[in-house]
Structure formats: C-alpha cells, structure tokens
Design an enzyme around this catalytic site. Structure first.
Site, PDB file in Angstrom:
ATOM      1  N   HIS A  78     -15.402  -2.270   7.409  1.00 51.24           N
ATOM      2  CA  HIS A  78     -14.700  -2.043   6.166  1.00 51.24           C
ATOM      3  C   HIS A  78     -15.225  -3.222   5.097  1.00 51.24           C
ATOM      4  CE1 HIS A  78     -12.422   0.950   8.391  1.00 51.24           C
ATOM      5  NE2 HIS A  78     -12.063   0.100   9.070  1.00 51.24           N
TER       6      HIS A  78
ATOM      7  N   LYS B 256       0.745  -1.351   0.090  1.00 55.68           N
ATOM      8  CA  LYS B 256       0.137   0.010  -0.017  1.00 55.68           C
ATOM      9  C   LYS B 256       0.839   1.228  -0.121  1.00 55.68           C
ATOM     10  CE  LYS B 256      -3.517  -2.601   0.034  1.00 55.68           C
ATOM     11  NZ  LYS B 256      -4.071  -3.088  -1.126  1.00 55.68           N
TER      12      LYS B 256
ATOM     13  N   ARG C 250      -8.177  -7.233  -9.565  1.00 57.64           N
ATOM     14  CA  ARG C 250      -9.002  -8.458  -9.873  1.00 57.64           C
ATOM     15  C   ARG C 250     -10.494  -8.160 -10.346  1.00 57.64           C
ATOM     16  NH1 ARG C 250     -11.957  -8.184  -5.264  1.00 57.64           N
ATOM     17  NH2 ARG C 250     -10.960  -7.512  -3.408  1.00 57.64           N
TER      18      ARG C 250
ATOM     19  N   GLU D 295      -2.428   7.668   7.766  1.00 58.15           N
ATOM     20  CA  GLU D 295      -3.224   8.538   7.030  1.00 58.15           C
ATOM     21  C   GLU D 295      -4.044   9.406   7.736  1.00 58.15           C
ATOM     22  OE1 GLU D 295      -4.217   6.290   2.603  1.00 58.15           O
ATOM     23  OE2 GLU D 295      -5.755   6.421   4.063  1.00 58.15           O
TER      24      GLU D 295
END
Length: 519
Positions: free
Chosen positions: A250, A131, A307, A215
């Site tokens: 999430h 990430k 994907r 973040e």
C-alpha cells in the site's frame, strides 16, 4: 536561530503572509522554500541535530534547530515548532507531507498561536482523518463508496457479521489510519479472526486507536486520485487524475498522469465527485481525493489526503500549474482561478520515488553517506531532491531521498525518457530503489498500461529477484571508484579507531559487493 539572507523581493502591504515556517525536512521542505522565494516570501527552515547540514537548511532565509534526531523530539514536537515560528516572526506554517501534515491538533495549535496554517481547516482534517466518518459523509454527498460499514466494528464478532453482509473477500482497515497501516485481507471467517487481531494491533501502534471497519475487497482495481484546490471564497476545482497503482504494501512507488485507464468522460465524472467530496467538509487549500477504479469502470471513494501529495509534480507538468505556489496564495486569501473545463492534459508525466531501500533485498532500509551524486538532466527531466554529496542517510526518517519526474509528448516517450534518466542517475554510498525502477520501465505489463494495485504481487517477484543486470555491477564498480577517488582527494582525517584502514564502511561493502556480483 541563524539568519542567512534578506530577501529583496517582498509582497505588497496587503499580504498577510510574508514569512513561512516549513515544518518538515528533505525534498519537500526544499520544494516549499523555492516556491516561497518565487512568491517573494521569506522561508524559515527547521532541522534536527542530524539535519543541520542538509540542503533545505542552507536554502532557507532563517534556520532553527528544534531538537534531537528522533522525530518525536523534533519534527513531531508541536511546542518547539510553534516556538520556532514565533521566534523567527513567521506569519504562516506549511506542514509539507508526513509528520504533522494531517494532524488536526497541529492545525489548531498553529491557528491558536495567531499564525496561518497552509492547509485545510482542522475540522476538515478531522472529518477526513476518521475513515468511517469520511465514508458516511461521502455517501451523504453522493460520492460512491465501497460497500461496507460506515461505523467502526468494535470487536471481531461484529466484523464477522459485517463481512457476511458485504460478502467475502473483505478488507479490514484502521478507522483512524492511512498509508497502508492497519489493513488486512480476509477471505473467510477463519482468516478474518486472525486478520482482525493483526490489523487492530498495528492500528493501535501506528495511530493510538485500534478501531477497524470492514469493506468489500475489490478485485484488481486501480488506484486513481484526483487533485483538488479550494480557496477561501467558495471556489473549488480539480486538476485531473494521477495513476498510483504501482505499490508495495500500500505504499506508492511510481505515479503517472494522466492515467492510462481514464478518458475525458471518466475524468469529468471523477473530478466532479472529488469536488463534491471536498465541498462536503468545507475544504480549503490543496488536497487529493483517492478512488479505487474497478475493471468495469466504476469508481469508489477510498480516502482524502488533506495535504500536498508526494506525487504532485506529475499534475504540475501536464496542467502547467504550480500547486505549492497555489497553496501559498490560497492561504494568503487570494482567489483561485478555476481550472478550464473540460481539462485537457498536455502530454504525459511519470514520477519514480528514489528511496534508500535495497529493493533486491526485500526493500530493506539502507543507510550510509552519499559519496557521489550525478543528477540526470536534459529535456523534460525534473529532479526534486533533498540530498547532495556528503548527506548522511540514517534510519530516523522516511526513506524518500528524491523524486525523479519526466514529461514527454505521450506515454511511450515518457517511459523512454524515464528509462534514459534512470540510466544517467548515479547515487553512490547507499542502496536505492533506482535499479527496481529501471526494470519496471522495461516490463511489458507496465509498458502496456494494463496494470492494477496487485501489479507488484503478480510480476514484482521477478523484478525483485532477477539476477542483477550487468549495468548494476558496472554502477557499483563505478560508485566504489568514485568514492575512493573522492576519499584520496580530500584532506586526510584524523586516524580512526584501532584497526580502521581509512576506508568508509560503505566503501568496504561496495568493494565486497562488486566482487560478489562479478562472480
């Protein structure tokens, strides 16, 4: 190896792909098998010891057992999957989603075996799978990212320094992660210390890597993603956005397209950013670039799913594209026709994920046997399911049983159609998310379209804790009656253990549940 049928329709002699092994199970395996057959390709199913009777196995042209029920010994066993592909003469491997779909090591193993991987190059998977590296690449490509670090923070002290620079609240995220694993919110230095330990531990458990990055936490954003396709000839295009903000921990529960918050101008800007993101890592095949859309209209790169997505059908319905068939064609080397620009979505589509979870009991997993199944129908209703009467639902795999998707001329009609379809759907034998979805379709905030990723936190407790509707009681009673009728109509089985009265464990619990809920 079981050979089931010979396909009479095959591709011409110039095709590189004639037989595809699907390294997956359930509804996505069945979805890919159907696409293969429409393309004139043979399909090879794989299955674990407990999946031998599942619909995707019977639908395929060939089927190979690959090991015991635990995924590590079957669907995650790369050596057995490659051997199955070779033994059946497959030319290509489609990973579906989940399991090994986003593992670069699997893509390389497929290619090293002389097979075609129906997905992006291993290098693109690696670039987007790590990430912090993905954030750095996006910033270099001019794709906006959420303020934060572009390298892992190896310890809590560096995380504290980063949080001071970014400003609280912050989100700690797993550098090697995705799917909501290894994520924790921190509102101040004290909570960050505790969150760091928890997130790092979860990340190590889920991904084998406890590295985290920091973040800034955006308040009340929406989760909006862009579908991209890229061929081997340099063409990269997008097919608009999907709204995926109805989430729990999430994990997405409901998706729709187009997003209620996106107009033509914003769609164009987000689509262009998604195309740049894909091109920056040499992406090929289908992928999804996920963004956080802030209340002020600014959007920020979140991650790229390398994907096909669970929610791909809503895009297919409003743009008239078969994304899985496009995947097969791209892998075969065929050029992609660019999507018309600007994109103009036709109508509105909604998808509800039907999972084996008891949503009235904190989404606890539910197991059992599908004793009865009635699938909804009518105009604009699509059922992508991997279950049938008799399917055993265990705890070995993801709880997704099926996807119920509807299309209508506009959002209000789509909600009404989904509500009707959910009322028609009957699944007896295992608790599912169906009652939760029915309530969401009548909930005012959802119906207004003015929701965000905190929707379930704000209104969900009412949805989850509300007393069961009368229709729930009626459905439980109906399910019990149907199961009892089926039990009496089939030939008697040999006597069970001492004390067993012949009724299934599910039927006993259904009788008790119906009695309790009627009080």
């Amino acid at each position: 190896i079981r050979r089931l049928t010979d396909r009479s329709t095959r591709r011409g002699g110039t095709s590189r792909v004639r037989r595809v092994l699907i390294a997956n199970r359930g509804e996505i395996a069945l979805r890919i098998i159907r696409a293969c057959h429409e393309e004139g390709l043979e399909a090879v199913a794989v299955y674990s010891e407990v999946d031998g009777g599942n619909p995707h196995v019977r639908a395929a042209d060939h089927a190979v057992e690959i090991g015991p029920a635990p995924a590590t010994e079957s669907y995650l066993n790369i050596e057995r999957l490659i051997r199955a592909a070779r033994d059946t003469g497959a030319d290509a491997v489609h990973p579906g989603y989940g399991f090994l779909a986003e593992r670069a090591v699997f893509a390389r193993a497929v290619e090293d075996a002389g097979l075609i991987f129906i997905g992006p190059p291993a290098g693109a998977i690696e670039a987007m799978g790590e990430k912090t590296e993905a954030r750095r690449r996006m910033a270099d490509a001019g794709v906006p990212i959420v303020p934060g670090t572009t390298a892992p923070t190896p310890d809590v002290e560096q995380a504290l320094d980063a949080a001071r620079r970014v400003g609280y609240p912050v989100m700690l995220k797993a550098a090697a992660g995705g799917g909501g694993k290894g994520m924790r919110r921190a509102d101040d230095p004290a909570s960050l210390r505790a969150a760091f330990r928890q997130a790092a531990s979860e990340a190590r458990s889920a991904f084998g890597d406890g590295a985290l990055y920091v973040e800034r936490l955006l308040e009340r954003p929406r989760h909006v993603e862009i579908q991209v396709l890229a061929d081997q000839h340099g063409t990269t295009t997008h097919f608009g956005e999907r709204e995926c903000s109805v989430q729990r921990r999430h994990q997405k529960l409901i998706e729709e397209a187009p997003s209620p918050a996106v107009d033509a101008e914003l769609r164009s800007r987000m689509g262009e950013a998604a195309v740049r993101a894909a091109q920056s890592v040499g992406y090929v095949n289908a992928g999804t670039v996920e963004f956080l859309l802030a209340p002020d209209g600014q959007f920020y790169f979140l991650e790229m799913n390398t994907r096909i997505q669970v929610e791909h059908p809503v895009t297919e319905l409003i743009y008239g594209v078969d994304l899985v068939r496009q995947q097969l064609r791209i892998a075969d080397g065929q050029p992609l026709s660019a999507a018309p620009q600007p994109l103009a979505p036709r109508g509105h589509a909604i998808e509800c994920r039907i999972t084996s979870e008891d949503t009235a009991n904190a989404f606890l997993p539910s197991t059992g046997r599908v004793e009865y199944l009635r699938v909804p129908g009518g105009p604009g209703v699509r059922w992508d399911g991997g279950i049938e009467i008799g399917t055993e639902i265990g705890l070995y795999y993801d709880p997704l049983l099926a996807k119920l998707i509807v299309w209508a001329e506009d959002r209000a009609r789509a909600i009404a159609r989904m509500a009707r379809a959910l009322e028609e759907l009957v699944i007896a034998g295992v608790a599912t998310s169906q009652p939760f979805h029915r309530r969401v379709m009548t909930e005012p905030v959802f119906r207004s379209g003015q929701y965000h990723i905190g929707y379930l936190d704000e209104v969900g407790l009412e949805l989850l804790n509300r007393e069961r509707d009368p229709t729930d009681v009626e459905l439980v009673a109906l399910a019990a009656a149907l199961a009892e009728h089926r039990r009496r109509c089939v030939p008697a089985e040999p006597p069970g253990p001492a004390g067993h009265d012949g009724a299934s464990a599910w039927l006993k619990s259904a009788r008790l549940g119906a009695l309790r809920w009627s009080r």
